[in-house]
Design an enzyme around this catalytic site. Structure first.
Site, PDB file in Angstrom:
ATOM      1  N   ASP A  79      48.093  47.047  98.423  1.00  0.00           N
ATOM      2  CA  ASP A  79      48.141  46.978  96.964  1.00  0.00           C
ATOM      3  C   ASP A  79      47.513  48.250  96.390  1.00  0.00           C
ATOM      4  OD1 ASP A  79      47.611  45.729  94.131  1.00  0.00           O
ATOM      5  OD2 ASP A  79      48.800  44.227  95.174  1.00  0.00           O
ATOM      6  N   ASP A  80      46.852  48.142  95.260  1.00  0.00           N
ATOM      7  CA  ASP A  80      46.346  49.324  94.545  1.00  0.00           C
ATOM      8  C   ASP A  80      45.271  50.058  95.360  1.00  0.00           C
ATOM      9  OD1 ASP A  80      46.043  51.139  92.488  1.00  0.00           O
ATOM     10  OD2 ASP A  80      45.458  49.667  90.988  1.00  0.00           O
ATOM     11  N   ASP A 157      53.534  47.503  89.512  1.00  0.00           N
ATOM     12  CA  ASP A 157      52.682  46.863  88.510  1.00  0.00           C
ATOM     13  C   ASP A 157      52.992  47.412  87.115  1.00  0.00           C
ATOM     14  OD1 ASP A 157      50.696  45.186  87.560  1.00  0.00           O
ATOM     15  OD2 ASP A 157      49.217  45.792  89.053  1.00  0.00           O
ATOM     16  N   SER A 189      56.263  43.360  88.086  1.00  0.00           N
ATOM     17  CA  SER A 189      55.249  42.676  87.286  1.00  0.00           C
ATOM     18  C   SER A 189      55.690  42.590  85.820  1.00  0.00           C
ATOM     19  CB  SER A 189      53.914  43.409  87.388  1.00  0.00           C
ATOM     20  OG  SER A 189      53.480  43.447  88.727  1.00  0.00           O
ATOM     21  N   ASP A 218      46.634  36.957  87.343  1.00  0.00           N
ATOM     22  CA  ASP A 218      46.209  37.183  88.725  1.00  0.00           C
ATOM     23  C   ASP A 218      45.429  35.987  89.257  1.00  0.00           C
ATOM     24  OD1 ASP A 218      47.193  39.734  88.503  1.00  0.00           O
ATOM     25  OD2 ASP A 218      45.279  40.740  88.882  1.00  0.00           O
TER      26      ASP A 218
END
Ligand SMILES: *[C@@H]1O[C@H](CO)[C@@H](O)[C@H](O)[C@H]1NC(C)=O
Ligand SMILES: *[C@@H]1O[C@H](CO)[C@@H](O)[C@H](O)[C@H]1NC(C)=O
Length: 426
Positions: A79-80, A157, A189, A218
């Site tokens: 992920d990020d 995202d 997203s 989230d």
């Protein structure tokens, strides 16, 4: 209509209305860093947890050696917080050089060598949510970069961008992914940012352009958060279920099973509802220290089979009465036109002592054309389910006793035309 014609019709419908990259025909399964590992970037003090090559390689090893891949969890995604804060001289994204000393292609190659597929994260805006470079002015370069690295799954995202741009930008990036020639599952997203801001998302376009999409907040590491998401999906499930199907899925967010916030009963409820919802099953936990109990639940064949059922129909919350919610999904096998059903009774009453409920087939919206074979799932010693079927006298009901914040679950499989006396099963 004969079967061939129906098949033709189905493929015609799906090619004209849904993203046709051949991916996510059933809900994606895998592992993702975010929920458990967040944006931990200090590898000096937290070497085993930081977002790094080491985390991905050791998790890939465990996904294979511990049976997750065999169970169907075939994606592993970052992920990020994986990149450098600056693009390189060709404006390409670069993996953080300390944490990914061999670059991202190396990580993707390693993941592929294990028989897994590789996922990565980007953000449609100017920056990612964690403040790393965003894709807004670099869409073509980023799509190409992901393709070059051998990415199989892109989560895009939606931080730091105007919501109005999304209707154009998300489809555009999807098109650029497609242009690379490499099939990449596209996780958007897009609707969550719009819906939470009171904008009605363009669902036709979302279904046509994304393989999956986040709908709501989230997930965090608590039962409060799981319930919050369940309630949203419950209140909207009849609408949301219509968006889901082969190649396009609602995403209530990652599984937090194996982490810190849930009891065993709550973990079962979490897994059961995600299975009914046809949610992507994305584990986000440390597979090195997971308990046997949590691992068995994530590997539970019956729940995975419900999640991956070939009918590919997302389930709904039929009702929530006196704190017991009934979740229901139509599954195979199908007898004539009557499907099997998976039922999950989730008890939201946490006051203490298992809770009793008694429901007629009618209020559970269960077809009484046939008698059903009954199979219980996840039943613990303090719980019970009784299924009473008497079509002659039209007395059909289910009694359940469900642990606080737990779930009682069963499958009903149609077997027999209604012509005999009652069947009573405990
Ligand atoms: C690109 O889109 C076309 C048309 O929808 C589809 O047939 C093809 O499989 C897609 N290719 C990739 C690599 O996603
Ligand atoms: C079969 O079930 C579907 C979905 O419930 C319904 O739309 C259809 O009319 C049914 N077909 C027959 C032949 O009963």
């Amino acid at each position: 209509m004969d079967k061939k014609f129906i098949l033709l019709l189905v493929s015609f419908l799906s090619s004209s209305t849904a993203l046709d990259n051949g991916l996510a025909l059933t809900p994606p399964m895998g592992w993702l860093t975010w929920q458990r590992f967040r944006c931990i970037i200090d590898c000096n003090t937290r070497p085993n947890e930081c977002i790094s090559e080491r985390l991905i390689l050791r998790t890939a090893d465990l996904m294979v050696s511990e049976g997750y891949l065999d169970a169907g969890y075939d994606y592993i995604g970052i992920d990020d917080c994986w990149s450098e804060f600056e693009r390189d001289e060709n404006q390409r994204l670069v993996a953080n050089k300390e944490r990914f000393p061999n670059g991202m292609k190396y990580v993707a190659d390693y993941v592929h060598s294990k028989g897994l597929k590789f996922g990565i994260y980007g953000d449609y805006g100017t920056l990612t949510c964690g403040g790393y470079p965003g894709t807004l002015d670099y869409m073509e370069i980023d799509a190409e970069t992901f393709g070059d690295w051998g990415v199989d799954y892109v989560k895009l995202d939606g931080c730091y961008v105007e919501l109005e741009l999304m209707d154009e930008g998300y489809p555009k990036f999807g098109e650029l992914l497609n242009n690379t020639g490499r099939p990449m599952l596209y996780s958007c997203s897009w609707p969550v940012y719009q819906e939470l801001s009171g904008i009605t998302p363009n669902w036709d376009s979302i279904i046509k352009n994304c393989n999956m999409w986040r709908n709501y907040y989230d997930i965090q590491d608590s039962w409060y958060s799981v319930e919050y998401i369940m309630n949203y999906f419950g209140e909207n499930s009849r609408r949301l279920a219509t968006y889901a199907g082969p190649g396009h899925w609602n995403d209530p967010d990652m599984l937090i099973i194996g982490n810190f916030g849930l009891s065993y009963d709550q973990s079962k409820s979490h897994m059961a509802v995600w299975a009914i919802l046809a949610a992507p099953l994305l584990i986000s936990t440390d597979l090195e220290v997971i308990t046997d109990q949590a691992k068995e639940l994530l590997l539970n064949k019956d729940l995975i089979a419900i999640n991956q059922d070939p009918l590919a129909r997302a389930g709904i919350r039929v009702f929530k009465k006196s704190d017991i919610a009934l979740w229901k999904r139509e599954i195979t096998p199908v007898l004539n036109n009557t499907t099997s059903v998976a039922l999950a009774f989730v008890n939201h009453d946490d006051s203490g002592a298992p809770k009793f409920g008694n429901y007629t087939f009618k209020e559970m919206e269960i077809d009484t054309t046939y008698y059903y074979d009954v199979e219980f799932l996840l039943l613990s010693p303090t719980q019970s389910i009784r299924v009473h079927q008497d079509h002659i006298n039209d007395i059909n009901y289910i009694e359940v006793l469900v642990n606080p914040t737990g779930v009682a679950m069963l499958k009903l499989k149609p077997t027999q035309i209604v012509n005999t006396a009652s069947i009573y099963k405990t």
